[in-house]
Scaffold this motif. Structure first.
Motif, PDB file in Angstrom:
ATOM      1  N   ALA A 207       0.828  -1.210   0.000  1.00 13.88           N
ATOM      2  CA  ALA A 207       0.000   0.000   0.000  1.00 13.88           C
ATOM      3  C   ALA A 207       0.858   1.253   0.000  1.00 13.88           C
ATOM      4  O   ALA A 207       0.590   2.212  -0.738  1.00 13.88           O
ATOM      5  N   PHE A 216      -4.687  -0.943   1.199  1.00 16.86           N
ATOM      6  CA  PHE A 216      -4.971  -0.278   2.473  1.00 16.86           C
ATOM      7  C   PHE A 216      -6.199  -0.895   3.144  1.00 16.86           C
ATOM      8  O   PHE A 216      -6.179  -1.203   4.345  1.00 16.86           O
ATOM      9  N   TYR A 287      -2.942   7.031   5.485  1.00 18.29           N
ATOM     10  CA  TYR A 287      -3.908   6.665   4.444  1.00 18.29           C
ATOM     11  C   TYR A 287      -4.794   7.846   4.060  1.00 18.29           C
ATOM     12  O   TYR A 287      -5.100   8.059   2.886  1.00 18.29           O
TER      13      TYR A 287
END
Length: 330
Positions: A207, A216, A287
């Motif tokens: 990721a 993710f 993220y």
């Protein structure tokens, strides 16, 4: 005095306007000028006239609509089979193209010296490394620290599982009834060590490497389960194969040395659980700054499935068998 000789009140001389020579010439010529008048210019009549198109002698008939002819079921099935075969050929062509590109990528990696380097095994060892891992080359600078911490957490968890086996072995020596914990501890070590690497560490590494939304989301789903498992292991429910706080407190009264070993393992499990929660929050923060979303994860998943050769072969085979069975029924 000549100006006064004329009487202005006497009758004037009768002047006939039709006595004008130009008028009398026209009226007494005997030729009708209207008949000589032509509204069209005097041009060559041959230049204006062209070939005439004769009207059709056949009487006109009303238009008749032809009735539509529906194809037979056999023709429909044959057309469907041809279409499926064409789609199968297109999928095979795309699969061959993907294989060619993958082979070129692998050759490029071999020529550039990018060989698998993890796990770091001796060259004389019969098993070769399975993965390539390089934080400085593959992970962006802003994600390297978190990614390395996830790798260290995985190593700490593996060490904790190994210590858990030793603690359960010591627990087994003080009572044969604790053999279940020893057997389960070996199972957890064999099972969780590779699964934790493949199921949550490699996805988070990928990721950060490719900025993949699907990786993710896969990491968050698996790692949340990992956090729950680590908390349960730190608690130490009896007969579950974990040297946690409850198991250690039951044996420390009678066997201090064994109890201390189990308490140390309980501390390791607790540290792993706390670090897992902290790192989960940190990865979620990174993220949110990458621009990933659930819609992107869905797109990546659909693209990955459609470009998978195994899925393409299975879909093409199912479509061909369905078309053949439809033709045979008809």
């Amino acid at each position: 005095m000549s100006g006064f000789d004329t009487n202005p009140f006497e009758n004037p001389v009768d002047v006939n306007p039709f006595q004008d020579p130009s008028v009398t010439q026209v009226t007494h010529s005997g030729v009708d000028r209207l008949e000589q008048y032509s509204p069209f210019p005097a041009t060559d009549s041959g230049a204006l006239t062209g070939p005439t198109i004769p009207a059709s002698a056949a009487p006109s008939q009303p238009a008749v609509l032809q009735p539509s002819v529906e194809p037979s079921p056999q023709a429909t099935a044959a057309a469907a089979q041809v279409n499926l075969l064409r789609q199968q050929e297109e999928l095979e062509r795309k699969a061959a193209e993907l294989d060619r590109r993958e082979q070129e990528l692998q050759n490029r990696q071999v020529t550039t010296g990018k060989e698998n380097n993890w796990p770091p095994l001796p060259k004389s060892f019969p098993i070769k490394p399975c993965f390539y891992q390089d934080f400085s080359e593959e992970i962006p600078q802003e994600h390297q620290r978190v990614c390395k911490m996830m790798y260290y957490l995985w190593m700490l968890y593996c060490v904790t599982l190994f210590l858990n086996v030793l603690a359960c072995l010591a627990f087994f020596t003080v009572g044969t009834s604790y053999g279940v914990d020893f057997g389960l501890s070996i199972l957890w070590f064999i099972l969780f060590t590779p699964c934790s690497f493949l199921c949550w560490y490699r996805p988070v590494y990928k990721a950060f490497k490719t900025d993949s939304s699907f990786s993710f989301f896969f990491f968050f789903f698996i790692f949340f389960a990992q956090v729950v498992v680590t908390i349960i292991q730190s608690v130490g429910i009896p007969n579950w194969g974990n040297s946690g706080w409850i198991s250690a407190s039951t044996v420390v009264r009678d066997h201090v040395a064994v109890g201390v070993v189990m308490l140390v393992v309980a501390v390791f499990f607790t540290v792993c659980a706390v670090m897992s929660v902290v790192l989960l929050k940190m990865v979620h923060g990174h993220y949110r700054h990458t621009g990933a979303s659930f819609q992107k994860a869905q797109q990546e998943f659909s693209q990955g499935v459609l470009t998978n050769r195994t899925f393409q072969s299975a879909a093409a085979g199912a479509a061909a068998s369905a078309a053949q069975s439809s033709v045979q029924r008809n």
